[in-house]
Design a protein around this motif. Structure first.
Motif, PDB file in Angstrom:
ATOM      1  N   LEU A   1       0.821  -1.208   0.000  1.00 15.34           N
ATOM      2  CA  LEU A   1       0.000   0.000   0.000  1.00 15.34           C
ATOM      3  C   LEU A   1       0.857   1.261   0.000  1.00 15.34           C
ATOM      4  N   SER A   2       2.031   1.206   0.621  1.00 16.40           N
ATOM      5  CA  SER A   2       2.946   2.354   0.589  1.00 16.40           C
ATOM      6  C   SER A   2       3.449   2.600  -0.822  1.00 16.40           C
ATOM      7  N   LEU A   3       3.752   1.509  -1.550  1.00 19.23           N
ATOM      8  CA  LEU A   3       4.176   1.645  -2.942  1.00 19.23           C
ATOM      9  C   LEU A   3       3.078   2.289  -3.784  1.00 19.23           C
ATOM     10  N   ILE A   4       1.861   1.822  -3.566  1.00 18.67           N
ATOM     11  CA  ILE A   4       0.733   2.369  -4.322  1.00 18.67           C
ATOM     12  C   ILE A   4       0.564   3.852  -4.023  1.00 18.67           C
ATOM     13  N   ALA A   5       0.619   4.221  -2.767  1.00 18.00           N
ATOM     14  CA  ALA A   5       0.436   5.624  -2.389  1.00 18.00           C
ATOM     15  C   ALA A   5       1.542   6.509  -2.939  1.00 18.00           C
ATOM     16  N   ASP A   6       2.773   5.989  -2.986  1.00 17.78           N
ATOM     17  CA  ASP A   6       3.909   6.786  -3.446  1.00 17.78           C
ATOM     18  C   ASP A   6       3.970   6.910  -4.958  1.00 17.78           C
TER      19      ASP A   6
ATOM     20  N   ALA B   1      -1.770  -0.948   8.565  1.00 17.16           N
ATOM     21  CA  ALA B   1      -1.687  -1.290   7.144  1.00 17.16           C
ATOM     22  C   ALA B   1      -2.293  -0.206   6.264  1.00 17.16           C
ATOM     23  N   LEU B   2      -3.358   0.438   6.725  1.00 21.45           N
ATOM     24  CA  LEU B   2      -4.078   1.411   5.905  1.00 21.45           C
ATOM     25  C   LEU B   2      -3.468   2.802   5.941  1.00 21.45           C
ATOM     26  N   GLU B   3      -2.649   3.086   6.932  1.00 22.50           N
ATOM     27  CA  GLU B   3      -2.145   4.449   7.144  1.00 22.50           C
ATOM     28  C   GLU B   3      -1.462   5.055   5.910  1.00 22.50           C
ATOM     29  N   PRO B   4      -0.692   4.293   5.102  1.00 19.34           N
ATOM     30  CA  PRO B   4      -0.059   4.913   3.926  1.00 19.34           C
ATOM     31  C   PRO B   4      -1.051   5.509   2.931  1.00 19.34           C
ATOM     32  N   LEU B   5      -2.285   5.029   2.919  1.00 15.83           N
ATOM     33  CA  LEU B   5      -3.258   5.513   1.946  1.00 15.83           C
ATOM     34  C   LEU B   5      -3.744   6.928   2.249  1.00 15.83           C
ATOM     35  N   ARG B   6      -3.331   7.500   3.361  1.00 17.83           N
ATOM     36  CA  ARG B   6      -3.696   8.893   3.633  1.00 17.83           C
ATOM     37  C   ARG B   6      -3.123   9.831   2.568  1.00 17.83           C
ATOM     38  N   LYS B   7      -2.070   9.390   1.875  1.00 19.45           N
ATOM     39  CA  LYS B   7      -1.471  10.208   0.815  1.00 19.45           C
ATOM     40  C   LYS B   7      -2.353  10.276  -0.427  1.00 19.45           C
ATOM     41  N   CYS B   8      -3.256   9.323  -0.583  1.00 21.08           N
ATOM     42  CA  CYS B   8      -4.088   9.250  -1.789  1.00 21.08           C
ATOM     43  C   CYS B   8      -5.297  10.168  -1.635  1.00 21.08           C
ATOM     44  N   GLU B   9      -5.093  11.445  -1.713  1.00 18.15           N
ATOM     45  CA  GLU B   9      -6.154  12.404  -1.431  1.00 18.15           C
ATOM     46  C   GLU B   9      -7.112  12.579  -2.600  1.00 18.15           C
ATOM     47  N   ARG B  10      -6.842  11.926  -3.746  1.00 22.30           N
ATOM     48  CA  ARG B  10      -7.751  12.009  -4.879  1.00 22.30           C
ATOM     49  C   ARG B  10      -8.715  10.830  -4.927  1.00 22.30           C
ATOM     50  N   LEU B  11      -8.704   9.994  -3.908  1.00 23.75           N
ATOM     51  CA  LEU B  11      -9.537   8.798  -3.916  1.00 23.75           C
ATOM     52  C   LEU B  11     -11.021   9.152  -4.015  1.00 23.75           C
ATOM     53  N   VAL B  12     -11.689   8.472  -4.938  1.00 24.13           N
ATOM     54  CA  VAL B  12     -13.134   8.585  -5.090  1.00 24.13           C
ATOM     55  C   VAL B  12     -13.815   7.322  -4.580  1.00 24.13           C
ATOM     56  N   SER B  13     -13.155   6.182  -4.754  1.00 19.87           N
ATOM     57  CA  SER B  13     -13.709   4.904  -4.309  1.00 19.87           C
ATOM     58  C   SER B  13     -12.620   4.096  -3.636  1.00 19.87           C
ATOM     59  N   LEU B  14     -12.898   3.612  -2.432  1.00 21.21           N
ATOM     60  CA  LEU B  14     -11.970   2.755  -1.696  1.00 21.21           C
ATOM     61  C   LEU B  14     -12.733   1.542  -1.193  1.00 21.21           C
ATOM     62  N   VAL B  15     -12.314   0.368  -1.640  1.00 17.00           N
ATOM     63  CA  VAL B  15     -13.005  -0.870  -1.288  1.00 17.00           C
ATOM     64  C   VAL B  15     -11.970  -1.859  -0.772  1.00 17.00           C
ATOM     65  N   PHE B  16     -12.133  -2.301   0.469  1.00 13.79           N
ATOM     66  CA  PHE B  16     -11.320  -3.366   1.046  1.00 13.79           C
ATOM     67  C   PHE B  16     -12.259  -4.486   1.472  1.00 13.79           C
TER      68      PHE B  16
END
Length: 559
Positions: free
Chosen positions: A328-333, A359-374
């Protein structure tokens, strides 16, 4: 008559056909004109043959048709008008003999000058493939192929599933010739969906399949079932100049954590081959891969800068390492344009594992998220403060889903840390565009919540809300019902069910039964109270009995 009938509803047009033969003939033409745009099926086509009839919805021929029998279909007002064609051979309910006679009578290929969208549903039988391929047209830009299993007989021949005792063709895979014909006869396909429900046959036909994909130079969107979306396929398509979207086919969107019964990892685990650098043109990617293999792939072999949508299914155990957080860190970066992220975690019952904030904390960088599904097999572990830390960074969010429909608590003692009242206020504050929500939480409101007038403001954009009720509530059920009736807009669909499935009934049967009794009673009472409120078209779901019965209970325990 044509003008009048074309303005009527379909059922009224059908009634007009009962007036007389002349009216019936005109109705037939009107229905065909409508079908030519919305989709013509195989039965209306066969209905033009004088030899065809139906007996209890089973397809029959009075006598064997000949090529001249298709002359009526080949007229411009029929074949010449069809833009969407749905060839569902499996829906005919016929014998292999019927299909063989039909195949022999067809002049291949048919002339379909207006056809641009073709849907084919067949099993892996050469006769069915020949019928489908007769309708291939160079004009097709959208092609959907649903291919069921073939059934080899004891003598080593493939037979049609409609007549499993008939053996007709040697065991050579019919998929190879099918894929080759798709490439040759329909070179202008732009949107392709291939759903082969036979992973073993697909492994054998993998090379012809890749050759077909690389030969379709105008292909933009490719949709495949999960088991075909391995790294080997993605790498093989790296040189494609037009491909933008690689999409996963989900058989049941509500059960994302469970793969189809015919899925295997035979293709997923093939060695990666091809160039070192993958195409940078992809905007949408779906891949099924062990998380440890995804990390080097995403780090060194793929440039995800242009990705706006990413759909990942991670196989294998992840409970013993930080590999998910690393992924998830790779994805966010690296995914600066990412708007839609879907992650399915296929974890076994032997190693229960809960998705947590670390585990989810790195996704805070993805501020353009419209849909998040886990979606996971086990309930998500978040508290109110951690939830706020996440959603406060996603102001554009429209869809938020944590936990799948088959989610279970790790233990009967588990309590959800997220509270209904706090969660809804955080979403109102940070996610003003939210449309869909699915969360595992406890139905608890803030103390003296009814004295705060701001709490009664509706969250107007919500259209669908699902609560996975994880623990008994300390708030009176009547107050929860009032709260839901006030904050949810009138057209919002509300669903809730108890997370009570039993993972190990033999060990802790008494605790699970107690949990089930409390949560089911709560859901039933909440359903009754909400139903009494006059809150417009608000819909509350009834409790599905199947979600109450633990799937792992033995017959003795169930009784």
């Amino acid at each position: 008559m044509y003008i009048i009938l074309e303005g009527l509803e379909k059922k009224d047009v059908a009634s007009c056909a009962l007036v007389c033969r002349d009216w019936a003939a005109i109705v037939h033409e009107v229905m065909w004109r409508g079908r030519s745009d919305s989709g013509v099926g195989i039965r209306p086509i066969l209905g033009l043959l004088p030899e065809y009839y139906e007996e209890s919805r089973n397809a029959r021929f009075r006598v064997a048709p000949n090529p001249a029998s298709w002359d009526r279909f080949n007229e411009p007002e029929y074949a010449g008008r069809i833009s969407v064609l749905n060839l569902n051979i499996q829906n005919l309910r016929c014998t292999i003999g019927f299909l063989a006679v039909m195949s022999d009578s067809i002049k291949s290929p048919m002339h379909l000058p207006a056809l641009n969208e073709l849907h084919v549903t067949v099993c892996q039988d050469p006769v069915e493939f020949r019928i489908a391929m007769a309708f291939f047209s160079a004009n097709v830009t959208h092609f959907v192929a649903n291919i069921e299993r073939g059934y080899p007989s004891a003598t080593g021949h493939f037979s049609n599933q409609l007549d499993p005792h008939t053996s007709t063709v040697p065991t050579a895979s019919p998929l190879d010739a099918f894929f080759d014909t798709v490439h040759q006869r329909m070179p202008h396909i732009r949107v392709l969906t291939v759903n082969v429900r036979d992973s073993e046959a697909m492994v054998d036909a993998f090379d012809p399949f890749v050759d077909m994909l690389c030969g379709l130079k105008e292909l933009i969107t490719l949709s495949l079932p999960p088991y075909m979306l391995g790294l080997s396929l993605v790498t093989a398509l790296s040189t494609h100049q037009q491909l933008r979207n690689i999409v996963v086919i989900r058989q049941d969107p509500t059960r994302r954590t469970v793969m189809d019964s015919d899925d295997s990892y035979g293709i997923v685990t093939q060695p990666i081959f091809g160039p070192d650098e993958l195409s940078t043109r992809l905007a949408e990617l779906a891949v099924v891969v062990p998380v440890d293999s995804f990390i080097p792939f995403f780090s060194h072999q793929f440039d995800p800068h242009n990705l706006t949508q990413l759909d990942l299914t991670f196989t294998g155990e992840i409970a013993v390492s930080d590999s998910l957080r690393t992924a998830l860190s790779l994805i966010a970066d690296r995914c600066g344009s990412l708007e839609n992220l879907t992650v399915s975690l296929l974890q076994s019952c032997d190693n229960p594992w809960r998705l947590d904030y670390a585990a989810l904390e790195p996704l805070r960088k993805c501020e353009r998220l419209v849909s998040l599904v886990f979606t996971t097999r086990f309930t998500t572990d978040l508290d109110n403060n951690e939830f706020e830390e996440l959603v406060s960074h996603w102001p554009m969010l429209k869809r938020l889903v944590f936990d799948g429909s088959d989610v279970v608590p790790v233990s009967p003692d588990e309590r959800s840390s997220l509270c209904l009242g706090t969660v809804m206020e955080l979403l109102r504050k940070y996610c003003p565009f939210l449309l869909q929500l699915r969360l595992h939480l406890s139905m608890v409101l803030q103390r003296y919540w009814f004295m705060d007038r701001t709490i009664f403001r509706r969250i107007d954009n919500l259209t669908s809300v699902t609560f996975v009720i994880g623990s008994p509530t300390t708030t009176p059920v009547s107050q929860i019902a009032i709260y839901l009736a006030w904050i949810l807009p009138p057209k919002c669909k509300l669903s809730y069910f108890p997370a009570i499935h039993d993972m190990s009934p033999q060990v802790r049967l008494v605790e699970w039964k107690a949990r089930r009794k409390v949560l089911v009673a709560f859901c039933q009472k909440l359903t009754r109270i909400v139903a009494r409120f006059n809150c417009g078209p608000l819909q509350t779901s009834h409790i599905d009995p199947l979600s109450i019965i633990e799937r792992h209970l033995s017959s003795t325990h169930l009784l």
